[in-house]
Motif scaffolding. Structure first.
Motif, PDB file in Angstrom:
ATOM      1  N   LYS A 180      39.927  47.084  32.355  1.00  0.00           N
ATOM      2  CA  LYS A 180      40.856  46.728  33.429  1.00  0.00           C
ATOM      3  C   LYS A 180      42.149  46.220  32.814  1.00  0.00           C
ATOM      4  CE  LYS A 180      41.593  43.136  36.917  1.00  0.00           C
ATOM      5  NZ  LYS A 180      40.991  41.959  37.596  1.00  0.00           N
ATOM      6  N   TYR A 240      44.984  43.841  32.600  1.00  0.00           N
ATOM      7  CA  TYR A 240      45.202  42.463  33.061  1.00  0.00           C
ATOM      8  C   TYR A 240      46.680  42.084  33.048  1.00  0.00           C
ATOM      9  CZ  TYR A 240      44.554  37.402  33.376  1.00  0.00           C
ATOM     10  OH  TYR A 240      44.602  36.090  33.755  1.00  0.00           O
ATOM     11  N   GLY A 297      45.808  45.259  37.260  1.00  0.00           N
ATOM     12  CA  GLY A 297      44.844  45.286  38.364  1.00  0.00           C
ATOM     13  C   GLY A 297      44.102  46.594  38.502  1.00  0.00           C
ATOM     14  N   ASN A 349      38.392  38.715  37.210  1.00  0.00           N
ATOM     15  CA  ASN A 349      39.753  38.593  37.744  1.00  0.00           C
ATOM     16  C   ASN A 349      40.751  38.086  36.699  1.00  0.00           C
ATOM     17  OD1 ASN A 349      39.065  39.411  40.392  1.00  0.00           O
ATOM     18  ND2 ASN A 349      38.294  37.358  40.850  1.00  0.00           N
ATOM     19  N   HIS A 350      40.293  37.165  35.850  1.00  0.00           N
ATOM     20  CA  HIS A 350      41.222  36.536  34.912  1.00  0.00           C
ATOM     21  C   HIS A 350      40.567  36.356  33.560  1.00  0.00           C
ATOM     22  CE1 HIS A 350      44.329  35.626  37.891  1.00  0.00           C
ATOM     23  NE2 HIS A 350      43.354  35.262  38.706  1.00  0.00           N
ATOM     24  N   THR A 369      45.436  29.683  40.785  1.00  0.00           N
ATOM     25  CA  THR A 369      44.776  30.967  40.560  1.00  0.00           C
ATOM     26  C   THR A 369      43.268  30.853  40.724  1.00  0.00           C
ATOM     27  OG1 THR A 369      44.628  32.820  39.027  1.00  0.00           O
ATOM     28  CG2 THR A 369      44.517  30.609  38.073  1.00  0.00           C
ATOM     29  N   ASN A 370      42.643  31.950  41.082  1.00  0.00           N
ATOM     30  CA  ASN A 370      41.211  31.982  41.388  1.00  0.00           C
ATOM     31  C   ASN A 370      40.402  32.058  40.091  1.00  0.00           C
ATOM     32  OD1 ASN A 370      38.767  32.159  42.702  1.00  0.00           O
ATOM     33  ND2 ASN A 370      38.966  34.351  43.144  1.00  0.00           N
TER      34      ASN A 370
END
Length: 478
Positions: free
Chosen positions: A26, A28, A75, A119-120, A242-243
């Motif tokens: 992915k 980032y 993303g 996600n991060h 941020t999540n």
């Protein structure tokens, strides 16, 4: 003969020199590599994540930027093959991973679903570990540059974007952001160029406090070899609330601190506008004393106060270096500065130029301080003249005003802890702001003159000879 499909690999299994590997990754972050303030793009970079949560950097040549920019969209996820594995470059290194990927135009990049990717990716460094990440460009002995730093904290305040320019050399955009950790230790983050302009200050400050800010790939430096600072690089991104898995835990901890004592929103840099500088960080002492001085080390506050008494128990001058303002020590007839070594002759500086140290043991409403700078005075301070050290006559000291004398003044102060000095604050019966002109003070007040000996001991014979050959007597530098 049918081709056998290549098996999928993971980032942790890669080694420099491997061939025939296939990865599902992915995108980032992506950025154009350059060496500020030079704006020349030297290549294209990306941080890629796999499903295991591991990260790797991919590098592309500057000639291929326009080819990869519309493909590698943050993303999105891809299956990637026909790439090369290379050792990680030590300059502007974003990850601990010793292996990087090299993409060229023949590299195959096919889109895949984004499910099950993290996600991060962060590798945060705590404040007390930041000194291990300090990079000094003047230190030619460094061979391995430290990995760029990820940091997380509570957003306190930020300034506006401005210019740092020298039209004959370079011009840059800059913005200062203050972050604070759970120990209430603040650190300044400097955002440069495009990131300084894209920082959404108004939108961020409208969010409910506390606001958690995370920044990635920052350089750590020291201001004046003392205060730690973070500085953005071309690889830096910032994230607001941020999540991440620990976000709610961080916010709950900062919320407890906010309910106990809300942090002060201060400006940590000097303003060019003198009018704004006079109003900067104007916080009442009663509120200021509730905070730890270490949280605001180096911050300059302004205040409007009433002088009710002078503490005559402290010296009103000190012996300083003739080159800088450091206090000198005397040994065997020589004066020594900790910066410039032995000096030919010292200066005698008035203590009004010392930084402000507020006394946290003072009673509420009464504060003992040493003025650093008084605003609104246009005349330059007059030089206090003295005779050579061999003379019998002594200069007159400044008159000590009576306890009833009240003068309106504005001072600028740098807050430092003065707990090492046990002082007794002056007692005042009223803190009301009253103004009396200089003429009124001279005509109505008859202060007692206090004579203080400037030189506490006889100078050495070599000093007497030096002073006899001097055309001008020593004077007090202000």
């Amino acid at each position: 003969m049918a081709l056998v499909p290549m098996a999928l690999s993971s980032i942790r299994d890669l080694k420099p020199g491997d061939t025939g590997k296939v990865l599902e990754l992915k995108v980032y972050r992506v950025w154009a590599s350059r060496n500020p303030p030079d704006t020349t793009e030297k290549g294209y970079r990306a941080i890629l994540l796999d499903r295991h949560g591991d990260a790797i950097q991919a590098n592309m040549d500057a000639d291929d930027i326009h080819h990869f920019r519309p493909i590698l969209i943050p993303g999105q996820a891809f299956q990637i093959s026909d790439f090369e594995r290379t050792p990680t470059d030590k300059w502007q290194r974003t990850l601990e991973n010793p292996t990087s990927l090299s993409f060229t135009r023949p590299t195959r990049i096919d889109a895949i679903p984004i499910e099950s990717f993290p996600n991060h990716y962060f590798h945060f460094t705590s404040y007390n570990q930041l000194p291990t990440k300090v990079w000094d460009p003047r230190d030619k002995g460094i061979k391995d540059y430290p990995v760029l730093t990820d940091y997380i904290g509570c957003y306190i305040t930020s300034g506006d974007a401005g210019n740092i320019e020298n039209l004959t050399k370079n011009q840059s955009r800059i913005r200062k952001v203050e972050m604070q950790n759970l120990n209430r230790i603040s650190i300044e983050l400097t955002l440069w160029d495009g990131l300084a302009d894209k920082f959404e200050k108004q939108e961020i400050e409208q969010l409910e406090r506390p606001i958690i800010i995370a920044v990635s790939s920052c350089r750590v430096s020291k201001f004046l070899k003392r205060d730690l600072q973070l500085s953005s690089t071309p690889a830096t991104y910032y994230y607001i609330n941020t999540n991440i898995p620990d976000l709610e835990q961080y916010k709950a901890a900062y919320r407890v601190l906010y309910e106990e004592k809300e942090p002060l929103c201060v400006t940590r840099y000097r303003l060019n506008d003198s009018e704004k500088e006079q109003q900067k960080n104007r916080i009442p002492f009663q509120q200021l004393f509730k905070h730890k001085p270490a949280s605001y080390r180096g911050v300059r506050f302004t205040c409007q106060e009433t002088i009710t008494k002078l503490n005559t128990s402290r010296g009103w001058y000190y012996t300083s270096c003739c080159v800088c303002i450091n206090k000198v020590t005397q040994s065997d007839g020589n004066y020594r500065c900790k910066t410039h070594g032995v000096i030919p002759a010292p200066n005698y500086r008035n203590c009004w130029n010392k930084p402000h140290h507020y006394n946290t043991t003072s009673n509420p409403g009464v504060t003992e301080f040493v003025m650093d700078e008084v605003f609104g005075i246009t005349d330059k301070p007059k030089q206090i003249e003295s005779n050579p050290s061999g003379s019998e006559s002594l200069p007159k000291a400044l008159p000590a005003p009576t306890p009833e004398l009240k003068v309106e003044t504005t001072t600028e102060a740098a807050t430092h802890d003065d707990s090492s000095k046990e002082t007794t604050p002056p007692q005042a019966t009223s803190m009301a702001m009253q103004t009396r002109s200089k003429t009124e003070m001279e005509s109505n007040v008859a202060p007692k003159t206090v004579i203080r000996r400037i030189f506490t001991e006889e100078p050495s014979e070599s000093k007497k000879k030096d002073l006899e050959c001097t055309e001008h007597p020593p004077s007090f530098a202000t």
